[in-house]
Design a protein around this motif. Structure first.
Motif, PDB file in Angstrom:
ATOM      1  N   ILE A   1      76.547  28.106  -8.972  1.00 42.01           N
ATOM      2  CA  ILE A   1      76.932  26.721  -9.249  1.00 42.01           C
ATOM      3  C   ILE A   1      76.999  26.550 -10.764  1.00 42.01           C
ATOM      4  CG2 ILE A   1      76.319  24.280  -8.997  1.00 42.01           C
ATOM      5  CD1 ILE A   1      74.632  25.090  -6.524  1.00 42.01           C
ATOM      6  N   ALA A   2      78.163  26.174 -11.265  1.00 35.15           N
ATOM      7  CA  ALA A   2      78.338  25.916 -12.706  1.00 35.15           C
ATOM      8  C   ALA A   2      78.493  24.415 -12.913  1.00 35.15           C
ATOM      9  CB  ALA A   2      79.569  26.645 -13.230  1.00 35.15           C
ATOM     10  N   VAL A   3      77.836  23.896 -13.941  1.00 33.38           N
ATOM     11  CA  VAL A   3      77.949  22.476 -14.276  1.00 33.38           C
ATOM     12  C   VAL A   3      78.443  22.354 -15.712  1.00 33.38           C
ATOM     13  CG1 VAL A   3      76.714  20.280 -14.521  1.00 33.38           C
ATOM     14  CG2 VAL A   3      76.026  21.890 -12.723  1.00 33.38           C
TER      15      VAL A   3
ATOM     16  N   ASN B   1      83.966  34.038 -13.993  1.00 30.42           N
ATOM     17  CA  ASN B   1      83.690  35.067 -12.980  1.00 30.42           C
ATOM     18  C   ASN B   1      83.431  34.485 -11.593  1.00 30.42           C
ATOM     19  OD1 ASN B   1      83.841  37.340 -14.805  1.00 30.42           O
ATOM     20  ND2 ASN B   1      81.918  36.613 -15.677  1.00 30.42           N
ATOM     21  N   GLN B   2      83.578  33.175 -11.472  1.00 31.19           N
ATOM     22  CA  GLN B   2      83.328  32.550 -10.172  1.00 31.19           C
ATOM     23  C   GLN B   2      84.458  32.833  -9.180  1.00 31.19           C
ATOM     24  OE1 GLN B   2      82.515  28.303 -11.115  1.00 31.19           O
ATOM     25  NE2 GLN B   2      80.425  28.718 -10.482  1.00 31.19           N
ATOM     26  N   THR B   3      84.111  32.805  -7.884  1.00 33.18           N
ATOM     27  CA  THR B   3      85.102  32.974  -6.814  1.00 33.18           C
ATOM     28  C   THR B   3      85.167  31.674  -6.001  1.00 33.18           C
ATOM     29  OG1 THR B   3      83.522  33.695  -5.154  1.00 33.18           O
ATOM     30  CG2 THR B   3      84.396  35.395  -6.638  1.00 33.18           C
ATOM     31  N   LYS B   4      85.966  31.676  -4.952  1.00 31.37           N
ATOM     32  CA  LYS B   4      86.110  30.462  -4.133  1.00 31.37           C
ATOM     33  C   LYS B   4      84.811  30.096  -3.418  1.00 31.37           C
ATOM     34  CE  LYS B   4      88.073  32.651   0.053  1.00 31.37           C
ATOM     35  NZ  LYS B   4      87.282  33.870  -0.110  1.00 31.37           N
ATOM     36  N   ASP B   5      83.870  31.044  -3.344  1.00 30.34           N
ATOM     37  CA  ASP B   5      82.573  30.763  -2.695  1.00 30.34           C
ATOM     38  C   ASP B   5      81.580  30.104  -3.650  1.00 30.34           C
ATOM     39  OD1 ASP B   5      83.521  31.963  -0.368  1.00 30.34           O
ATOM     40  OD2 ASP B   5      82.971  33.961  -1.110  1.00 30.34           O
ATOM     41  N   ASP B   6      81.985  29.919  -4.907  1.00 32.35           N
ATOM     42  CA  ASP B   6      81.112  29.301  -5.902  1.00 32.35           C
ATOM     43  C   ASP B   6      81.574  27.866  -6.182  1.00 32.35           C
ATOM     44  OD1 ASP B   6      79.617  31.735  -6.333  1.00 32.35           O
ATOM     45  OD2 ASP B   6      81.371  32.503  -7.379  1.00 32.35           O
ATOM     46  N   TYR B   7      80.772  27.136  -6.949  1.00 29.19           N
ATOM     47  CA  TYR B   7      81.049  25.702  -7.162  1.00 29.19           C
ATOM     48  C   TYR B   7      81.083  25.350  -8.644  1.00 29.19           C
ATOM     49  CZ  TYR B   7      80.101  25.382  -2.208  1.00 29.19           C
ATOM     50  OH  TYR B   7      80.154  25.558  -0.848  1.00 29.19           O
ATOM     51  N   PHE B   8      81.983  24.428  -8.960  1.00 31.45           N
ATOM     52  CA  PHE B   8      82.112  23.935 -10.337  1.00 31.45           C
ATOM     53  C   PHE B   8      81.993  22.411 -10.330  1.00 31.45           C
ATOM     54  CE2 PHE B   8      85.201  22.771 -13.911  1.00 31.45           C
ATOM     55  CZ  PHE B   8      84.217  22.883 -14.896  1.00 31.45           C
ATOM     56  N   ILE B   9      80.914  21.911 -10.929  1.00 31.21           N
ATOM     57  CA  ILE B   9      80.632  20.473 -10.996  1.00 31.21           C
ATOM     58  C   ILE B   9      80.968  20.006 -12.411  1.00 31.21           C
ATOM     59  CG2 ILE B   9      78.771  18.745 -10.885  1.00 31.21           C
ATOM     60  CD1 ILE B   9      77.339  20.767  -8.932  1.00 31.21           C
ATOM     61  N   TYR B  10      81.780  18.960 -12.536  1.00 28.20           N
ATOM     62  CA  TYR B  10      82.222  18.570 -13.884  1.00 28.20           C
ATOM     63  C   TYR B  10      82.478  17.066 -13.973  1.00 28.20           C
ATOM     64  CZ  TYR B  10      86.907  18.223 -11.903  1.00 28.20           C
ATOM     65  OH  TYR B  10      87.988  17.848 -11.138  1.00 28.20           O
TER      66      TYR B  10
ATOM     67  N   VAL C   1      73.308   8.298 -15.911  1.00 33.34           N
ATOM     68  CA  VAL C   1      73.849   8.200 -14.547  1.00 33.34           C
ATOM     69  C   VAL C   1      74.655   9.469 -14.259  1.00 33.34           C
ATOM     70  CG1 VAL C   1      75.388   6.925 -12.987  1.00 33.34           C
ATOM     71  CG2 VAL C   1      73.902   5.669 -14.567  1.00 33.34           C
ATOM     72  N   LYS C   2      75.425   9.897 -15.256  1.00 34.12           N
ATOM     73  CA  LYS C   2      76.219  11.132 -15.087  1.00 34.12           C
ATOM     74  C   LYS C   2      75.315  12.360 -14.932  1.00 34.12           C
ATOM     75  CE  LYS C   2      80.524   9.728 -17.247  1.00 34.12           C
ATOM     76  NZ  LYS C   2      81.636  10.132 -18.086  1.00 34.12           N
ATOM     77  N   ASN C   3      74.288  12.448 -15.788  1.00 33.87           N
ATOM     78  CA  ASN C   3      73.358  13.584 -15.681  1.00 33.87           C
ATOM     79  C   ASN C   3      72.705  13.612 -14.296  1.00 33.87           C
ATOM     80  OD1 ASN C   3      73.913  14.146 -18.373  1.00 33.87           O
ATOM     81  ND2 ASN C   3      72.109  13.087 -19.147  1.00 33.87           N
ATOM     82  N   ALA C   4      72.335  12.432 -13.794  1.00 38.80           N
ATOM     83  CA  ALA C   4      71.701  12.333 -12.475  1.00 38.80           C
ATOM     84  C   ALA C   4      72.677  12.729 -11.367  1.00 38.80           C
ATOM     85  CB  ALA C   4      71.194  10.910 -12.253  1.00 38.80           C
ATOM     86  N   MET C   5      73.946  12.304 -11.500  1.00 40.46           N
ATOM     87  CA  MET C   5      74.948  12.660 -10.482  1.00 40.46           C
ATOM     88  C   MET C   5      75.150  14.178 -10.451  1.00 40.46           C
ATOM     89  SD  MET C   5      77.819   9.623 -10.252  1.00 40.46           S
ATOM     90  CE  MET C   5      78.477   9.634 -11.874  1.00 40.46           C
ATOM     91  N   ALA C   6      75.198  14.802 -11.634  1.00 44.22           N
ATOM     92  CA  ALA C   6      75.394  16.257 -11.693  1.00 44.22           C
ATOM     93  C   ALA C   6      74.213  16.979 -11.032  1.00 44.22           C
ATOM     94  CB  ALA C   6      75.549  16.710 -13.142  1.00 44.22           C
ATOM     95  N   ALA C   7      72.998  16.572 -11.387  1.00 41.76           N
ATOM     96  CA  ALA C   7      71.795  17.221 -10.838  1.00 41.76           C
ATOM     97  C   ALA C   7      71.696  17.002  -9.327  1.00 41.76           C
ATOM     98  CB  ALA C   7      70.551  16.676 -11.534  1.00 41.76           C
TER      99      ALA C   7
END
Length: 444
Positions: free
Chosen positions: A172-174, A203-212, A276-282
């Motif tokens: 999981i990348a944020v 290096n992430q694949t479709k099985d990984d997640y990107f939160i932004y 609020v953004k930091n909390a949403m990401a976490a």
């Protein structure tokens, strides 16, 4: 025996040396400056060979792999020579990731990454997961892997650390946001810094997640023009999203695979829209990892933040003193000033990293009654804000800055240390700067 040379003997370098030795490498540590005695003691304890005050190229060029501390730029002659010789040069997070099977959450961004990392780790830890917190926060990743490897890690990762990766891959990348910072390390080209931040997903694949942050135009523009393999989960204060997190009125909604977590933003212990953004990401990370919703809500209601980030120190004569020493760039200070609800005496200054102060003018006009410069060279700040406030003074020590603030502060004012600059002219680091502020306030 394969040889690993570690350049730089700070937290990351010493951690990498311990891990390299544990993995059976012949290890040599080289630091061009002086090594802190606490780190010398560690190297001696582990019987790791080291040098300080120079880089002995004859030894360094024998390496199979060089692990470079984040503070060392790629542009120096030694690194160019290593590259020319085909010797692998990597960062400590890359090195550490090769020796753990732990699931990784990697968090980067110009601002908010420390708070988001600490909050994410707090939730996962409270939920009973065997998870470490490392990287740019606390112990180095390499030291953690060497001494007590965990099943998972929440890592705060800087652009300098990402510059030296080849296979590092968080599940999981944020990415909290991208604003101009450290441009002195990126040839003063913002696009180079943007690319460095986005290496967290390379290096992430479709099985990984990107939160932004979907509200960040720099991030969304990059995503329009560059394909990313991982599953994207945006968060936004302004736009509803089907998958990810958003704020509507006072309600935070987080949706993963149609499973919703809903909570009130005003219940968050951390105040301000940026939090609020930091909390949403976490919380998005926690929900992805299937943490109980009640646990996530409880943690968000109880987590009061990290030291040196909008930290309330003391109230004296009805004046609130606030330590935001971790604000080492303009964008971080923007958030701090934006959060002020009372007339503010602002302590600012240090080593300028190519700052553009114009984006602070409106907030300074609205909220700041006096500016106290704290730095060796304050001319840029004086020139930028001379027309915004009547009272602007220069100081060379934290004690003088705090004493002057005390003298001019009136009932219900805030005194805010939010430097918008690096600390290296008068202090060892932002932590020392923040501690000195708190000591000076307590001595009033």
């Amino acid at each position: 025996m394969e040889k690993v040379v570690v350049l730089g003997a700070g937290e990351s370098g010493v951690g990498a040396a311990i891990l390299a030795q544990q993995q059976g490498y012949d290890v040599f540590v080289s630091d061009k400056g002086q090594i802190a005695s606490s780190y010398k003691d560690v190297l001696t304890k582990y019987e790791i060979e080291w040098e300080e005050g120079e880089h002995s190229t004859s030894r360094i060029f024998e390496a199979n792999t060089v692990v470079k501390s984040p503070g060392i730029p790629d542009q120096i002659t030694l690194i160019k020579e290593l590259n020319a010789k085909g010797i692998e040069v990597i960062s400590e997070i890359e090195f550490a990731s090769r020796y753990t099977t732990a699931s990784l959450v990697g968090i980067t961004g110009s601002n908010g990454k420390t708070t988001t990392t600490a909050l994410t780790h707090y939730i996962l830890d409270q939920a009973g997961l065997n998870v470490g917190c490392a990287g740019n926060i606390g112990d180095s990743f390499a030291k953690s892997v060497a001494l007590q490897d965990k099943e998972g890690y929440v890592l705060e990762v800087s652009s300098f650390q990402l510059d030296g990766i080849t296979s590092f891959k968080p599940h999981i990348a944020v990415l909290t946001n991208i604003t101009p910072d450290h441009l002195d390390r990126y040839d003063y080209k913002f696009e180079n810094y943007i690319k460095a931040k986005f290496r967290i997903v390379e290096n992430q694949t479709k099985d990984d997640y990107f939160i932004y942050d979907k509200d960040d135009k720099v991030i969304t523009d990059y995503l329009k023009n560059n394909k990313i393999e991982s599953t994207q989960l945006p968060f936004s204060l302004h736009e509803k999203v089907d998958e990810g997190a958003y704020l509507d009125n006072d309600t935070i909604t987080i949706t993963i695979n149609n499973d919703k977590l809903i909570m009130s933003a005003s219940a968050l212990a951390l105040k301000g829209n940026h939090n609020v953004k930091n909390a949403m990401a976490a919380a998005t990370v926690a929900q992805l990892l299937k943490i109980r919703k009640a646990t996530i809500r409880e943690c968000l209601e109880n987590f009061h933040g990290v030291e040196h980030r909008l930290e309330s120190v003391l109230k004296i004569n009805n004046v609130q003193y606030i330590n935001d020493s971790k604000a080492t760039n303009v964008n971080a200070t923007y958030y701090a000033l934006d959060a002020m609800k009372a007339p503010t005496i602002w302590i600012v200054g240090g080593v300028d990293k190519g700052n553009n102060y114009a984006e602070l003018f409106a907030l300074v006009n609205e909220k700041v009654k006096a500016i106290i410069c704290l730095g060796v060279d304050n001319s840029k700040i004086v020139n930028a804000f001379g027309n915004c406030v009547d009272d602007i003074v220069e100081t060379q020590s934290m004690k003088d800055a705090v004493n002057y603030a005390y003298k001019i502060a009136e009932r219900n004012d805030n005194v805010l240390l939010s430097p918008a600059c690096a600390s290296f002219d008068l202090f060892k680091n932002y932590e020392e700067r923040g501690r000195q502020f708190k000591e000076a306030v307590r001595e009033l």
